[in-house]
Every structure is written in C-alpha cells, then in structure tokens.
Design a protein around this motif. Sequence first.
Motif, PDB file in Angstrom:
ATOM      1  N   GLY A   1     -19.444 -18.283  -5.734  1.00  0.00           N
ATOM      2  CA  GLY A   1     -18.147 -17.909  -6.269  1.00  0.00           C
ATOM      3  C   GLY A   1     -17.167 -17.360  -5.264  1.00  0.00           C
TER       4      GLY A   1
ATOM      5  N   GLU B   1     -13.795 -11.547 -12.012  1.00  0.00           N
ATOM      6  CA  GLU B   1     -13.581 -12.979 -12.182  1.00  0.00           C
ATOM      7  C   GLU B   1     -13.824 -13.704 -10.868  1.00  0.00           C
ATOM      8  OE1 GLU B   1     -10.070 -16.098 -13.574  1.00  0.00           O
ATOM      9  OE2 GLU B   1      -9.809 -13.915 -13.829  1.00  0.00           O
ATOM     10  N   SER B   2     -14.533 -14.823 -10.949  1.00  0.00           N
ATOM     11  CA  SER B   2     -14.903 -15.570  -9.750  1.00  0.00           C
ATOM     12  C   SER B   2     -13.679 -15.962  -8.929  1.00  0.00           C
ATOM     13  CB  SER B   2     -15.681 -16.817 -10.151  1.00  0.00           C
ATOM     14  OG  SER B   2     -16.027 -17.578  -9.027  1.00  0.00           O
TER      15      SER B   2
ATOM     16  N   ALA C   1     -20.532 -11.716 -11.480  1.00  0.00           N
ATOM     17  CA  ALA C   1     -19.719 -12.311 -12.554  1.00  0.00           C
ATOM     18  C   ALA C   1     -19.491 -11.355 -13.711  1.00  0.00           C
ATOM     19  CB  ALA C   1     -20.386 -13.582 -13.057  1.00  0.00           C
TER      20      ALA C   1
ATOM     21  N   SER D   1     -19.823 -22.824 -19.827  1.00  0.00           N
ATOM     22  CA  SER D   1     -20.351 -21.479 -19.542  1.00  0.00           C
ATOM     23  C   SER D   1     -21.572 -21.251 -20.410  1.00  0.00           C
ATOM     24  CB  SER D   1     -19.282 -20.417 -19.818  1.00  0.00           C
ATOM     25  OG  SER D   1     -18.862 -20.481 -21.174  1.00  0.00           O
TER      26      SER D   1
ATOM     27  N   PHE E   1     -13.770  -9.943  -6.731  1.00  0.00           N
ATOM     28  CA  PHE E   1     -15.056 -10.644  -6.748  1.00  0.00           C
ATOM     29  C   PHE E   1     -15.615 -10.762  -5.330  1.00  0.00           C
ATOM     30  CE2 PHE E   1     -18.008 -14.126  -6.896  1.00  0.00           C
ATOM     31  CZ  PHE E   1     -18.556 -14.100  -8.183  1.00  0.00           C
TER      32      PHE E   1
ATOM     33  N   SER F   1     -24.326 -14.501 -10.363  1.00  0.00           N
ATOM     34  CA  SER F   1     -24.628 -14.004 -11.709  1.00  0.00           C
ATOM     35  C   SER F   1     -24.505 -12.483 -11.782  1.00  0.00           C
ATOM     36  CB  SER F   1     -26.030 -14.452 -12.130  1.00  0.00           C
ATOM     37  OG  SER F   1     -27.012 -13.917 -11.255  1.00  0.00           O
TER      38      SER F   1
END
Length: 625
Positions: free
Chosen positions: A59, A106-107, A102, A173, A112, A99
């Motif tokens: 991400g 937000e990626s 997240a 998702s 992030f 994971s």
Amino acid sequence: MSTHPQRHTSHARPLARHLPFLAWLPAWRPSSLKRDLVAALTITALQIPEAMAYAELAGVPPQAAFYAGPVALVLYALLGTSRQLVVAISATVAVLSASTVASLAESGTPRFIALTAALAMLAGVISILAGVLKLGRIAQFFSDSLLTGFVFGLALVIAIKQVPKLLGIQAGSGNFFERLWDLVTHLPQTHPLTLVVGAVSLGLLLVLGRWVPKLPASLVVLVLGTACIGLLGLQGHGVKVVGDIPSGLSGPAIPDVGLKDLLGLLPGACGIALVTFAEAIGPARVLASKHRYEVDANQELIGLGAANLGAGLFRGLSVGCSLSKSAANDAAGARTQMPSLLAAALLALVALFFTPLFRTLPEATLAAIVVLATAGMMDVKQLRRLFALRRTDFLLAMGALLSVLVLDVLPGLMVSVGLSVAFLVWRASQPRLSELGRVPGTLDFADIHRRPAPLRVPGLLILRPNEGIFFANATALRDAVIAHVDQSSAPVHTVLLDLEVTADLDVPGADMLGELKESLDQRDITLMLSRVLAPTQALLDRTGVTDRLGDGDLQPQTLNGVIEYLTRRAHHSEEEWALIRDGLHRLGELVDEAHDSSEDEAERRRLEQLRRTLARLDTSHGPPK
C-alpha cells in the motif's frame, strides 16, 4: 610479526559474536570481487521488480522499496550471522504490513506511509529485544505444519488481491471469499488491453523461468513491459502504469505517529517479527550447514531487527528473508555478505539515477510478477505429504490456511499462533507411558512394544512417562498408571516409575506422585521411583513425597530397582521362579562382562556390588517348599 594477526583474531573473536561481520570481513580478499559482483548483480536484478511490486502490495509507493532496500541489506550484512541469506521486501511481510496499517489509515496517504515506516521500526525493535533476551528458540513453538498452511493461505490472499490488476477491474474488499465473489461478479468489466498486457507478462515469466532459468525473468519482463507501454502509448488507452517515481534516497527520519498509533501497530509488529524470524531461520541454517559454519538464532533476531529498524527509519517498509534471492546468491558463489553490500550500492545507484525509466511500467506486469511469486508459496506437495503422514499436522495446516482466508491476514496469524501453542500444550498433556522390559543380551531397559522378546519380571510393572510430568498432564498420567495396573494380565506387586525425562518437576506433579502412592497402597502395590534427576529429587524432598516412600523405593537406575524388587520378593510360583533364575544368571554374566571391560573405578565398584547382590539372590531365593 607473526603474533600480530593472532592477537587481532583473539581480540576480534569475542566482538564477532555481537558484530558478525568481524568474522568474515577480515578474511575477504579482492580476488573474490568478480564472483561477489556477479552475485550482487543477481540480487539486484531480482530485487528491483519484486520490491516495487511488493511495495504496492503493502500500500505504499514503489520508491519506498528503494528507501528500504539498501539500508536493510547493509545492516543485516553487518549484524546477521548467515553469509548467504538476503533480506528484502517479501510478499508475506508486505501483506502483513498492509493489513495492519489499513485499520488505521487509508492506503497510499501520507499517514499510511508514515505508519508503515513506524510499523517496520516497531517490528525491528521487538526483534532486537527478543534477540537480546535470548528468545531465539521462540520459532520452535511455531509449528512447520502451521507455517505451511499459513503461508499457503497468505499466498491465496495475495493472489486474489492482484488478479483485478491483471484484468483491469476495480478490486473488491473483505476476506478472500468476499473478494473472490466480487471478482467473479465483475468479470464482464474486464479491460481487454490490460488483460493482454497481464497475460503476456505472465506468459513470458513462465517461459523464461522454464527455459532460461539463469536469466532474471522478472527484470526482463519489467523492462520489456515498460518499453512497450512507453513506445505504444498504451497508458492513453486505459492501461494503468506506475507513473513518476521520485529519484533519490530518503534521509533518516522518525515517523510522525503517536503512542495510540504505536499501540494499534503493536500486534502487527509482533506478527511481522515472528513470521520474519520463522521464515529466515530455516534457510539460514540450511545454508550454514551446506558451507560448514554456524548461525546464532539470537543474533539473527538482532540482524533482522536492525534491518527492519533501518528500513523504517529511512521511510521504507518492513523487510524479511527472501528465499529465492538467497538461493540465487548462493548459486552465484557468495561466501560472505559482501554481495549484499555491493547490491545495496547498486540499488542506491538505481534510486538516484534510473527511477524515471520506470514511469511507464504497467501495473498489470507488476501484478503478474507478484502472482507468479506467490505460486511458489502454495506448497501443495507438502500439504499432501502431511495428509499422508499425519492427519493431525494436516488439520493444523488447514486450520491455519482457512483462518487466513476467512479472518484476513493478521487475525489469521494470531489464530495460527494460538493453534500452535494450544497443540503444544495438548501434546504435552497427553499421558504417554512406555512399559519397559530388559533388552535381551544387555542391561538396558526399553519399550516392550519396540523391542523383540523383552524380558519382564513377574509382578513388576516398569513404566516410563514419555513427557516430563507437570501440571497439565499430572492427573491424566496418574490415571494412565492405574489403568496399566488394572489392565495387566498378571498380578502387579510393584510399579517402578522411570522419571528420566522429567527434568524439572512442578508442585502439582510432585503432589500427583504422592497421590499415586496412596492409590497404589490401597491396592497393596508398592511404588518405586528410578532415575530421578536432581531438580526433581529436590522438590520431592521439599513436598514430603520422599519421606512417604519406603526404604529402597528410590533407586538411581532402573536395574537397581529391579534388583531391589527381587530382593524383597522371596516367594514366587515355580513358573515365576524359573523365569527369574534364568534372568538372574544372564544378568550375572552381563554384569561380569561389564565389570571386566570397564576402566572407570566407580563404575566397577557399582557393578561389583550388583554382582554380589545377584549372587546372593540366586542362592538364597527359590520356589516355595
């Protein structure tokens, strides 16, 4: 003059335990440069495409791979004890990182990216602390069977996240099954041109890997994909590309995160530290055995932790062991960590001057690289082997696999660790007892079910717990001993318990032995103990169990216990006595042989005493008149 190198070596050796590069760097010679440079080029060629792909998987932007790579390679090369292992961004660690973060950001956002760097640093600190505290054996509690299932499930999760990029559709998702359903329902929206790019990339990877295995297929496909998209201008026709990648390297910086964020990252950091070490220590030991040197598990924790700490400090992401790059490094002739240092320099050069070349790199090509890499993580052969050899191990692997698919990666990891610990406790709590008999032709005692024609003494039941006695198995073990007594085909007068494997008894275990004596007393059966180790003896003394045993009920060896039993049992049936007399004669011969061949004076005295005892038994005991 000749004494100086020796003095240097003698001073360097203790330091090398904490700074492993001192063990190999002084011995490195410039004549190895050509071979090491080839290995470094191999590492770099494999590292660039996969690191960029895994960075996106985590991400974060592709440049994070270039920030993390050089410093991680250098720190592990200096502090790790394996001389062939290569650290890099791995698919496993990338998905664990994604994971974990997240749930907090937000990626792709700056927050992030900062949390991803903080996660790497936190995982590094945890790993270093584990190494300092000598917790290198912790990986032994993570079952290989469970790890097989966890990695298989993780590979499926990674693949399902990459397939939409191959098809040019929006990714869904949720857990694996939710993403799979979303993928199936959106198949009609597939972008044909993206599908062609992805399919061609995947096909080239397979063909090159099959027919030209020495060629860095990932790098070749990355270069061809980038060139074709740029020349044909396909990005203007809906094919997504990586875009501009900033040149340069990041300087060290502490991520701007708070204490609450660190607490949120803590479970994931522990998971990354555990999985990174569990994945690295096996290959490290295999490579060390091949080249005849030793790896230090605790120092490996420190080396891997330093690599993660450095990667996070330079705004990168978590790193782990790369089995494919380590194998390629070894095959290229690496004998020290010099190729990793050279590869770090090459990666830095690429980051400084060549990142603009990747502007038209198609995301479908990166997805193809990831999908093919994860295919190697799906070890169907090992799952079939577990199913054939031991169903319990297979069920554990499938439990870990399904937990990842249903619960997602981080909860699945926690479930896998919980399953591993629960299985360990369950196994230790099972009351496995072996009934012992004398091995014919020897003075040794062994499991009667594993040796032919064991010699038993009538009325004497010799049992050995095959697990150390402790709180979890104490009650079950007592019940198992009573069951053996009740199920015996002949009357039992004495139970001789061999405590060889109980290295350190706890209080519930000692209390159980006291209760067992009372239960046997009620059946008019004597309890004897043999081969009681010093820590166990000390607790038996403190809990009063020793005082409750009769004179001679505590024996140093199982053979001594057998002779003590024979001394007490003066009356046997004629059939029993015939068996005993034959055994006494053979025992006497064996003791004579052992006495005559022994050079240990203390052992000779012990055998002499046994010889006199056996002679006395032979002459003073016989069948009833």
